[in-house]
Scaffold this motif. Structure first.
Motif, PDB file in Angstrom:
ATOM      1  N   TYR A  50      -6.141  18.939-132.697  1.00 36.76           N
ATOM      2  CA  TYR A  50      -5.373  18.495-131.528  1.00 36.76           C
ATOM      3  C   TYR A  50      -6.097  17.381-130.769  1.00 36.76           C
ATOM      4  CZ  TYR A  50      -3.253  23.068-132.491  1.00 36.76           C
ATOM      5  OH  TYR A  50      -2.653  24.135-133.104  1.00 36.76           O
ATOM      6  N   SER A  51      -7.164  16.848-131.350  1.00 33.31           N
ATOM      7  CA  SER A  51      -7.980  15.854-130.651  1.00 33.31           C
ATOM      8  C   SER A  51      -7.584  14.434-131.033  1.00 33.31           C
ATOM      9  CB  SER A  51      -9.461  16.063-130.989  1.00 33.31           C
ATOM     10  OG  SER A  51      -9.848  17.384-130.713  1.00 33.31           O
ATOM     11  N   SER A  52      -7.698  13.531-130.072  1.00 32.95           N
ATOM     12  CA  SER A  52      -7.456  12.113-130.336  1.00 32.95           C
ATOM     13  C   SER A  52      -8.674  11.557-131.067  1.00 32.95           C
ATOM     14  CB  SER A  52      -7.266  11.374-129.017  1.00 32.95           C
ATOM     15  OG  SER A  52      -8.495  11.375-128.305  1.00 32.95           O
ATOM     16  N   PRO A  53      -8.533  10.354-131.680  1.00 33.74           N
ATOM     17  CA  PRO A  53      -9.695   9.752-132.350  1.00 33.74           C
ATOM     18  C   PRO A  53     -10.889   9.618-131.401  1.00 33.74           C
ATOM     19  CG  PRO A  53      -7.697   8.572-132.930  1.00 33.74           C
ATOM     20  CD  PRO A  53      -7.300   9.571-131.891  1.00 33.74           C
ATOM     21  N   GLU A  54     -10.646   9.219-130.170  1.00 35.07           N
ATOM     22  CA  GLU A  54     -11.753   9.062-129.202  1.00 35.07           C
ATOM     23  C   GLU A  54     -12.412  10.411-128.936  1.00 35.07           C
ATOM     24  OE1 GLU A  54      -8.509   8.042-128.564  1.00 35.07           O
ATOM     25  OE2 GLU A  54      -8.972   6.031-129.325  1.00 35.07           O
ATOM     26  N   GLU A  55     -11.584  11.448-128.785  1.00 39.49           N
ATOM     27  CA  GLU A  55     -12.142  12.786-128.531  1.00 39.49           C
ATOM     28  C   GLU A  55     -12.979  13.274-129.721  1.00 39.49           C
ATOM     29  OE1 GLU A  55      -8.663  14.433-125.485  1.00 39.49           O
ATOM     30  OE2 GLU A  55      -8.396  14.648-127.651  1.00 39.49           O
ATOM     31  N   ILE A  56     -12.542  12.932-130.929  1.00 40.88           N
ATOM     32  CA  ILE A  56     -13.293  13.349-132.126  1.00 40.88           C
ATOM     33  C   ILE A  56     -14.675  12.699-132.113  1.00 40.88           C
ATOM     34  CG2 ILE A  56     -13.388  13.131-134.661  1.00 40.88           C
ATOM     35  CD1 ILE A  56     -10.299  13.473-134.646  1.00 40.88           C
ATOM     36  N   GLU A  57     -14.718  11.419-131.786  1.00 37.97           N
ATOM     37  CA  GLU A  57     -16.012  10.716-131.771  1.00 37.97           C
ATOM     38  C   GLU A  57     -16.924  11.270-130.671  1.00 37.97           C
ATOM     39  OE1 GLU A  57     -16.250   6.586-133.056  1.00 37.97           O
ATOM     40  OE2 GLU A  57     -14.077   6.504-132.806  1.00 37.97           O
ATOM     41  N   LYS A  58     -16.318  11.556-129.519  1.00 39.27           N
ATOM     42  CA  LYS A  58     -17.107  12.086-128.406  1.00 39.27           C
ATOM     43  C   LYS A  58     -17.666  13.483-128.752  1.00 39.27           C
ATOM     44  CE  LYS A  58     -16.706  13.093-123.527  1.00 39.27           C
ATOM     45  NZ  LYS A  58     -15.742  13.703-122.647  1.00 39.27           N
ATOM     46  N   PHE A  59     -16.814  14.296-129.358  1.00 43.32           N
ATOM     47  CA  PHE A  59     -17.210  15.656-129.741  1.00 43.32           C
ATOM     48  C   PHE A  59     -18.416  15.600-130.682  1.00 43.32           C
ATOM     49  CE2 PHE A  59     -17.180  19.659-131.861  1.00 43.32           C
ATOM     50  CZ  PHE A  59     -16.472  20.564-131.086  1.00 43.32           C
ATOM     51  N   ALA A  60     -18.304  14.753-131.701  1.00 44.14           N
ATOM     52  CA  ALA A  60     -19.381  14.666-132.698  1.00 44.14           C
ATOM     53  C   ALA A  60     -20.678  14.189-132.044  1.00 44.14           C
ATOM     54  CB  ALA A  60     -18.969  13.724-133.831  1.00 44.14           C
ATOM     55  N   ALA A  61     -20.559  13.246-131.112  1.00 44.10           N
ATOM     56  CA  ALA A  61     -21.765  12.747-130.431  1.00 44.10           C
ATOM     57  C   ALA A  61     -22.409  13.878-129.627  1.00 44.10           C
ATOM     58  CB  ALA A  61     -21.402  11.575-129.520  1.00 44.10           C
TER      59      ALA A  61
END
Ligand SMILES: Cc1cc2nc3c(=O)[nH]c(=O)nc-3n(C[C@H](O)[C@H](O)[C@H](O)COP(=O)(O)O)c2cc1C
Length: 347
Positions: A50-61
């Motif tokens: 349910y995450s946006s591309p930006e949220e995915i990158e932030k999560f991984a960081a």
């Protein structure tokens, strides 16, 4: 016993335990839980559906700020969404009007898109390049598979029947999560309209082991060290556990959801009421009352009920929110995830 800890394809991950802490989209798999699981020697998984591309990158960081251990990112494979006519939307609004009134929610106009764009999410995953990419609800296209290979990600698909497992193996994945009917959360059935095989994990593993060569990961109702030993003795090379981690200190599980999980017994069943796809959760009022005729197809229903679920959680009530949980019973561990992992593998 052969496990993914020393399996050829997975050895480089350097896992200490043959355990995948399940991706749990919608909050429970917080960056803290993913990092804690991976740091403790399991494979933590981000439920990014349910995450946006930006949220995915932030999560991984965020995960990488806490640990340099490998982790997985998990997405939902999209399927063509049926046309939703105005009558269907009207019926859905009528069926949920009383909940919106109770929660003081204004019925906002409802239209697509109903979910994040998979290609954009997948591009974000390629940029993040986690060591493992896992997915559910079908097959990864050959094009996506090649792109994943180019960046060196291992691939894990999800099957609820031996036939789905065979399709996944033929498609070229590195391992398959077999999801027994005991499992909490969405049933990974490829075709959302198909009936549920309702195969329990023992049967599913027993039937699949004869046909499938890639490592099999057992999921569904696995709660204890004995359950893990049983699955490994049955031929699984790892287990995937979700419910057992839902009440850990790091999990992003909401307060009312936690309280229901911690009741002495949990009565679960599968429902389409929240998302339009079958999923297993603790029985509650929304599940009991929702009329099957007024449920839109996945993922439209998921978007449609989001405001109701969010407002219910915010008001401190578990009546109108999804309470995904498996059939496994017993007190859930509320301490750090690392302590649960240590306990599960202490002998
Ligand atoms: C709250 C919750 C959310 C879940 N979300 C996902 C998900 O986003 N992707 C996925 O592949 N599986 C998801 N699952 C299913 C798990 O991967 C796994 O099959 C299940 O948790 C195993 O059964 P157990 O809960 O009895 O351990 C979810 C499960 C739960 C409990």
């Amino acid at each position: 016993m052969a496990t993914i800890v020393d399996n050829n394809a997975f050895r480089n991950l350097g896992l200490k335990h043959p355990l995948i802490v399940a991706p749990m989209a919608g909050g429970p798999s917080s960056p803290e839980l993913v990092a804690a699981a991976s740091a403790a020697g399991a494979l933590g998984s981000a439920g990014a559906a349910y995450s946006s591309p930006e949220e995915i990158e932030k999560f991984a960081a965020q995960v990488r700020q806490c640990t340099d251990r490998p982790f997985a990112i998990n997405l939902f494979i999209p399927r063509p969404i049926p046309q939703i006519d105005p009558g269907t939307v009207e019926r859905a609004f009528a069926a949920t009007a009383k909940y919106r009134a109770e929660l003081d929610l204004a019925p906002a106009p409802f239209s697509g898109p109903y979910a994040e764009d998979f290609d954009a999410q997948f591009e974000a995953v390629l940029r993040v390049r986690p060591p493992v990419f896992s997915f559910v609800f079908g097959l990864l296209s050959a094009e996506h598979l090649r792109a994943a290979r180019r960046v060196g990600m291992l691939l894990i698909g999800t099957a609820t029947t031996p036939e789905e497992a065979q399709f996944l193996e033929e498609s070229g994945v590195d391992a398959i999560t077999l999801q027994g009917s005991e499992a909490g959360g969405h049933r990974g059935i490829f075709d959302p309209e198909a009936p549920d095989s309702e195969l329990g994990i023992r049967q599913l593993l027993g039937q699949s082991i004869k046909k499938i060569r890639v490592p099999l990961i057992a999921a569904g109702g696995i709660m204890t060290a004995d359950d893990i030993r049983g699955a490994l003795a049955g031929g699984a090379q790892a287990v995937q556990m979700g419910t057992a981690f839902l009440a850990t200190a790091e999990a992003g599980t909401s307060g009312p959801y936690r309280s229901k999980l911690l009741e002495p017994t949990r009565t679960t069943r599968t429902t389409r009421a929240f998302s339009g796809r079958l999923a297993r959760g603790i029985e509650n009022r929304f599940m009991d009352e929702m009329n099957a005729e007024a449920i839109m197809p996945f993922p439209a229903q998921n978007k449609f009920t989001r405001d109701i679920r969010g407002a219910s959680a915010a008001s401190g009530s578990a009546d109108l929110l999804s309470l995904w949980a498996g059939t496994g019973q017993g007190d859930l561990w509320q301490g750090p995830a690392s302590e649960l992992i240590d306990q599960l593998f202490s002998k």
